[in-house]
Scaffold this motif. Sequence first.
Motif, PDB file in Angstrom:
ATOM      1  N   GLU A   4      -1.484  -3.921  -1.507  1.00  0.00           N
ATOM      2  CA  GLU A   4      -2.814  -4.403  -1.868  1.00  0.00           C
ATOM      3  C   GLU A   4      -2.768  -5.201  -3.176  1.00  0.00           C
ATOM      4  O   GLU A   4      -3.504  -6.158  -3.355  1.00  0.00           O
TER       5      GLU A   4
ATOM      6  N   ASP B 230       1.336   1.243   0.450  1.00  0.00           N
ATOM      7  CA  ASP B 230       0.025   0.684   0.788  1.00  0.00           C
ATOM      8  C   ASP B 230      -0.676   0.156  -0.457  1.00  0.00           C
ATOM      9  O   ASP B 230      -1.229  -0.950  -0.450  1.00  0.00           O
ATOM     10  N   LYS B 231      -0.631   0.967  -1.492  1.00  0.00           N
ATOM     11  CA  LYS B 231      -1.284   0.569  -2.737  1.00  0.00           C
ATOM     12  C   LYS B 231      -0.699  -0.738  -3.249  1.00  0.00           C
ATOM     13  O   LYS B 231      -1.423  -1.640  -3.668  1.00  0.00           O
TER      14      LYS B 231
ATOM     15  N   LEU C  67       2.516   6.227   0.615  1.00  0.00           N
ATOM     16  CA  LEU C  67       1.239   6.052  -0.070  1.00  0.00           C
ATOM     17  C   LEU C  67       1.314   4.887  -1.050  1.00  0.00           C
ATOM     18  O   LEU C  67       0.443   4.020  -1.086  1.00  0.00           O
ATOM     19  N   GLY C  68       2.395   4.916  -1.819  1.00  0.00           N
ATOM     20  CA  GLY C  68       2.576   3.892  -2.840  1.00  0.00           C
ATOM     21  C   GLY C  68       2.693   2.507  -2.228  1.00  0.00           C
ATOM     22  O   GLY C  68       2.144   1.539  -2.754  1.00  0.00           O
TER      23      GLY C  68
END
Lengths: 182, 550
Positions: free
Chosen positions: B69, B65-66, B62-63
């Motif tokens: 970005e 992907d963040k 999850l991290g």
Amino acid sequence: MENIKTADFSNQNIDEDQVTIENIEFSTLSKKYATSRRWLGLLVCLTYSTLVLFFTKQTWIAIPNGLLNAITISSFVISGGGLLITFYCHFADPCKAYNLREQDISYRCGLIFSKVISQPILRIQHVELKRGPIDRKLGLAKLQVFSAGGALHTFEIPGLELEKAEQLRQFILSHKDLTIHG
Amino acid sequence: MDKSELESGALLDKGSEEATQERENNGTPWQRISPIALVYFLLMFFKNIFSNIVYLAPAIILGYDKVTEAPQLWLPIIFGVLGLATLFSILSFYFFQYRLSNQQIEIRSGVFSKTNINLPFARIQNVELNAPWYYRPFGYTSMQLDTAGSTQKEAKVVAIKETLALSLKKQIIASAKQARQVNELNAAHPNENGLNEERLKEQSGNEEPWVEIEEQEEVQLDSRNLDDLVIHGLTNNRIWIFLGTMAPFIDNASEGIGNFLRRFGIHIEDYLLFDGMSMWQMTWHVISIALFFLIPITLFSIIGAILTFHDFTLHRSGDRYIRRSGFFTRNEITMRLSRLQMIVQQQDWLDKFLGRRNLKFEQSNANITQSQSGQQSNKILVPSVTKKECEALMQDAYPDNQLDSIAFNKVSWRLLLRNLLLFVTPILTALYFVFVSNDYEDSIQVYVLIAFIIISLSCLRYWRWGYAIDENYVYIRKGCIGVNYYCFPLHKVQQTVFKQSWFLKRNKLCAVQFVLASGMVSVPYLSQTDGVKLIDLCLREVEESKRNWM
């Protein structure tokens, strides 16, 4: 294979003279044990089918088709398995038996693949009595004996009358070899 | 020290208060370990993170992907993790204290969950000194203290001067020995230690060099040279050690290799297309591809063997075996002869060809969870010894064993029958559908060849099974192309299992299992009379001799 020592050594099995595991006399477990196992099996299957029935017949939540199929298949598997297990237990549970000799304790089990496990008492590291809720209700106990062989090879006798289990435990704990070599 | 004082001023006050209190109680001040341990704790921090990566994976994914970005987050995250690691190692270092007093060692450690270990010297069974590579230039080592079996706690002095560690070790061993001698006097029964001393006396007539020297002095029994290790690397694939560490890069690596080869006009993808090939061509391709991968694997395996077993020595000091090896991290395993449970001799097919074998001294694996990963549990493995060396080592440990001369009893031919019916037939049927029903050329020939190999392997496997017993030991032989020999003293048995199915009972056969503290060994399909006899003899020896198993 012919070097059997003949010294002053006794490992009497009540009235047998020959010290061999071949002719030990086994004592059976409590009769309540097999019965309790049958009831437990029945109870598990019934609980499951009640849940399934409730789940499929209720109208609050719509169940997707895939899930419904999975439930149907699994209930067949579980009830079929439950039947087989009950059948097997009916014949296999009476085969379970134990024997206590002066120097070791043995447990026999298995219907098709029978197994006799022998545990010398002086190799025992500690003893436990385990009683689940059903065991407590029926006055049964499971005797667990731990040696250095590791957790995989824990020697255990299920379905003993509580009194008998406590006697066995006491016998093991007060065995003279245990205190020296524990 | 200075750094840690700065970092955690408030904690220091509390700590020193406690320390003064303790000082009043016991008189001996608590000691800190060397600051070099900071490196150790730092590495442990990352090791713990990576060994728990499964639990962290969702957060990381999850991290990730963040963060992709918003790339400006990378730097703070990296610094954050590094800072956390540093803080953790400084705190761990700060809270790690030990003291020696009154023939006992006390260790306090832990940042959040505190542990306090108190070990009398007499209870310590084993002292192991391990020097990671980053300790060695400074002459430090870590000292692992092993108690009798069941404790799960890790008693480890993380960083200590090597000279101090050695003298401590001597002291601990001496007091443990004293305690044991007192025990012996108390116990009327003779046990292992008494026998060992007798053994030593008995052998002093021989001209073995190690007997003449004082008991506490170490005598080298065996050492391994580079060529031995190369052989060991060839015969025992240690590639998995490398693959384990390389796993994250494999995908990149294979892509890289593909690109590299494409430059020379070799296209791996084309090479793997089997269309329009005859069976023989295909087999040849498979073999050549296998060789292509096998060569680097073997090279890695040899490097692995050299790294693990570099400068391997096996010493004996009194009743202790001490094994040291390792290129980066110097690893030491100590084992008392009385704790030895079983000797295993392994000979793989390549070993057989080269006339080498691996010798394993196995001891109780009760504290296997305690040993560090990477260290090969607590077995002593002597890699790739020759037959002669192996015999000498075995004679040293168990002088009266007859592994090399004893005649093995065969197991029943019904084992072969069962294996053929139960395992080989289904495999061959499945293969028949794969090969013959598909219309490759020459497929029948290949199928027959494979069937022949499988059947002869299972015959060989049956042929290798063997068991024997003499007054003191049980011997078991098994294997397939290679052979393994197991030898354990009768009195080391913890538990016996006698197994018999309906089918076996009808043919007066049985299977027997012996549970030892180092694991289980079994013999299948032996005659019922022999099985009963084996068990009876073992139980009797255990119960009659009352000898201790450790």
